[in-house]
Motif scaffolding. Structure first.
Motif, short mmCIF file in Angstrom:
data_model
loop_
_atom_site.label_atom_id
_atom_site.label_comp_id
_atom_site.label_asym_id
_atom_site.label_seq_id
_atom_site.Cartn_x
_atom_site.Cartn_y
_atom_site.Cartn_z
N PRO A 46 0.99 -1.16 0.31
CA PRO A 46 0.22 -0.23 -0.19
C PRO A 46 0.73 1.04 0.10
CG PRO A 46 0.02 -0.73 2.18
CD PRO A 46 1.15 -1.60 1.23
N ASP A 47 0.29 2.28 -0.20
CA ASP A 47 0.94 3.94 -0.54
C ASP A 47 1.09 3.86 1.31
OD1 ASP A 47 1.01 4.02 -3.26
OD2 ASP A 47 -0.97 4.54 -2.81
N VAL A 48 0.34 3.73 1.92
CA VAL A 48 0.53 3.92 3.60
C VAL A 48 -0.29 3.16 4.47
CG1 VAL A 48 -1.87 5.35 3.30
CG2 VAL A 48 0.09 5.98 5.40
N VAL A 49 0.27 2.96 5.91
CA VAL A 49 -0.24 1.70 6.35
C VAL A 49 -0.34 3.06 8.06
CG1 VAL A 49 -0.03 0.04 7.90
CG2 VAL A 49 1.61 0.37 5.96
N LEU A 50 -1.45 2.09 8.03
CA LEU A 50 -2.28 3.32 9.37
C LEU A 50 -2.12 2.28 10.78
CD1 LEU A 50 -3.41 5.98 10.48
CD2 LEU A 50 -5.55 5.41 10.31
N LEU A 51 -1.39 2.10 11.58
CA LEU A 51 -0.99 0.78 12.40
C LEU A 51 -1.37 1.57 13.66
CD1 LEU A 51 1.06 -1.39 12.87
CD2 LEU A 51 3.10 -0.33 12.63
N ASP A 52 -1.71 0.36 14.24
CA ASP A 52 -2.14 0.06 15.53
C ASP A 52 -0.98 0.09 16.22
OD1 ASP A 52 -3.40 0.06 18.27
OD2 ASP A 52 -3.93 -1.64 17.76
N TRP A 53 -0.02 0.12 17.61
CA TRP A 53 0.97 -0.12 18.07
C TRP A 53 0.18 -1.73 18.97
CZ3 TRP A 53 4.75 2.85 19.52
CH2 TRP A 53 5.78 2.11 20.26
N ASN A 54 -0.91 -1.54 19.73
CA ASN A 54 -0.93 -3.00 20.36
C ASN A 54 -1.75 -4.17 19.89
OD1 ASN A 54 0.05 -2.45 23.77
ND2 ASN A 54 -1.06 -0.43 23.49
N MET A 55 -2.02 -5.19 19.67
CA MET A 55 -2.28 -5.99 18.96
C MET A 55 -1.46 -7.75 19.45
SD MET A 55 -2.82 -4.67 14.77
CE MET A 55 -1.08 -4.05 15.15
N PRO A 56 -2.93 -8.72 19.82
CA PRO A 56 -2.57 -10.15 19.11
C PRO A 56 -1.70 -10.55 18.21
CG PRO A 56 -4.73 -9.36 18.79
CD PRO A 56 -4.56 -8.48 18.43
N VAL A 57 -1.09 -11.67 18.24
CA VAL A 57 -0.53 -12.38 17.28
C VAL A 57 1.07 -11.62 17.17
CG1 VAL A 57 -0.52 -13.20 14.81
CG2 VAL A 57 -2.59 -13.07 15.97
N MET A 58 0.80 -10.79 16.21
CA MET A 58 2.12 -9.06 16.24
C MET A 58 1.21 -8.02 16.37
SD MET A 58 4.10 -8.92 12.54
CE MET A 58 5.12 -10.39 12.56
N SER A 59 2.57 -7.67 17.36
CA SER A 59 2.49 -6.08 17.83
C SER A 59 2.52 -4.92 16.72
CB SER A 59 3.31 -5.63 19.46
OG SER A 59 4.64 -5.76 18.56
N GLY A 60 2.19 -3.66 16.59
CA GLY A 60 2.96 -2.81 15.95
C GLY A 60 4.12 -2.37 15.20
N MET A 61 4.71 -2.79 16.56
CA MET A 61 6.49 -2.04 16.22
C MET A 61 6.87 -3.60 15.63
SD MET A 61 7.70 0.48 17.70
CE MET A 61 9.27 0.32 17.84
N ASP A 62 6.79 -5.01 16.09
CA ASP A 62 6.62 -6.29 15.47
C ASP A 62 6.80 -6.10 13.75
OD1 ASP A 62 7.70 -6.80 18.30
OD2 ASP A 62 6.44 -8.39 18.40
N PHE A 63 5.85 -5.62 13.39
CA PHE A 63 5.54 -5.66 12.75
C PHE A 63 6.18 -4.85 11.59
CE2 PHE A 63 3.58 -2.56 8.72
CZ PHE A 63 3.21 -3.61 8.47
N LEU A 64 6.51 -3.52 12.22
CA LEU A 64 7.03 -2.03 12.01
C LEU A 64 8.33 -3.25 11.95
CD1 LEU A 64 6.77 0.51 10.73
CD2 LEU A 64 7.40 1.21 12.93
N ARG A 65 8.51 -3.12 12.67
CA ARG A 65 11.01 -3.92 12.45
C ARG A 65 10.78 -5.49 11.14
NH1 ARG A 65 9.64 -4.50 17.89
NH2 ARG A 65 10.75 -2.39 18.80
N ALA A 66 9.56 -6.20 11.63
CA ALA A 66 9.36 -7.75 10.12
C ALA A 66 9.16 -6.56 8.31
CB ALA A 66 7.99 -8.62 10.40
N LEU A 67 8.28 -5.54 8.52
CA LEU A 67 8.45 -4.27 7.16
C LEU A 67 9.91 -4.17 6.98
CD1 LEU A 67 6.52 -3.36 4.67
CD2 LEU A 67 5.70 -1.69 6.28
#
Length: 121
Positions: A46-67
């Protein structure tokens, strides 16, 4: 048309964000956690991701690092969207690769101004 991936474990927040983004003429996709979001980004960036911080499975910070480690070219702009408002959280998000930060609850004007800052509105 610009695309936005809304990542939040709250269906209500995703619905509110979708409504606002669609009025700003974005095509919107949704994900309920970071892993879903990463899979979605791998399929179509996508052009932009609107990202929550606290989520189950994979948090926003973990997603950001994985991205960041994903090897995706033309990475999307990332706007963290969360109730976490401490300077430490904001600094950590920016250092991890977030482009901007918006506090919940947010309204159309606030979200639009953050999207303008990252060059998406």
């Amino acid at each position: 048309m610009k695309t936005c991936l809304v990542v939040d474990d709250s269906k209500v927040i995703r619905k509110v964000a979708r409504h606002i983004l669609e009025t700003l003429e974005f095509e919107v996709r949704e994900a309920g956690d970071g892993r879903e979001a990463l899979e979605s980004c791998m399929a179509a960036v996508p052009d932009v991701v609107l990202l929550d911080w606290n989520m189950p499975v994979m948090s926003g910070m973990d997603f950001l690092r994985a991205l960041g480690d994903s090897g995706i070219e033309n990475k999307p702009k990332v706007v963290f969207c969360t109730t976490e408002n401490g300077m430490g959280h904001i600094r950590a998000a920016i250092e991890a690769g977030a482009d901007e930060y918006v506090m919940k609850p947010f309204d159309r004007e606030t979200l639009e101004s953050k999207l303008q800052i990252v060059g998406m509105a």
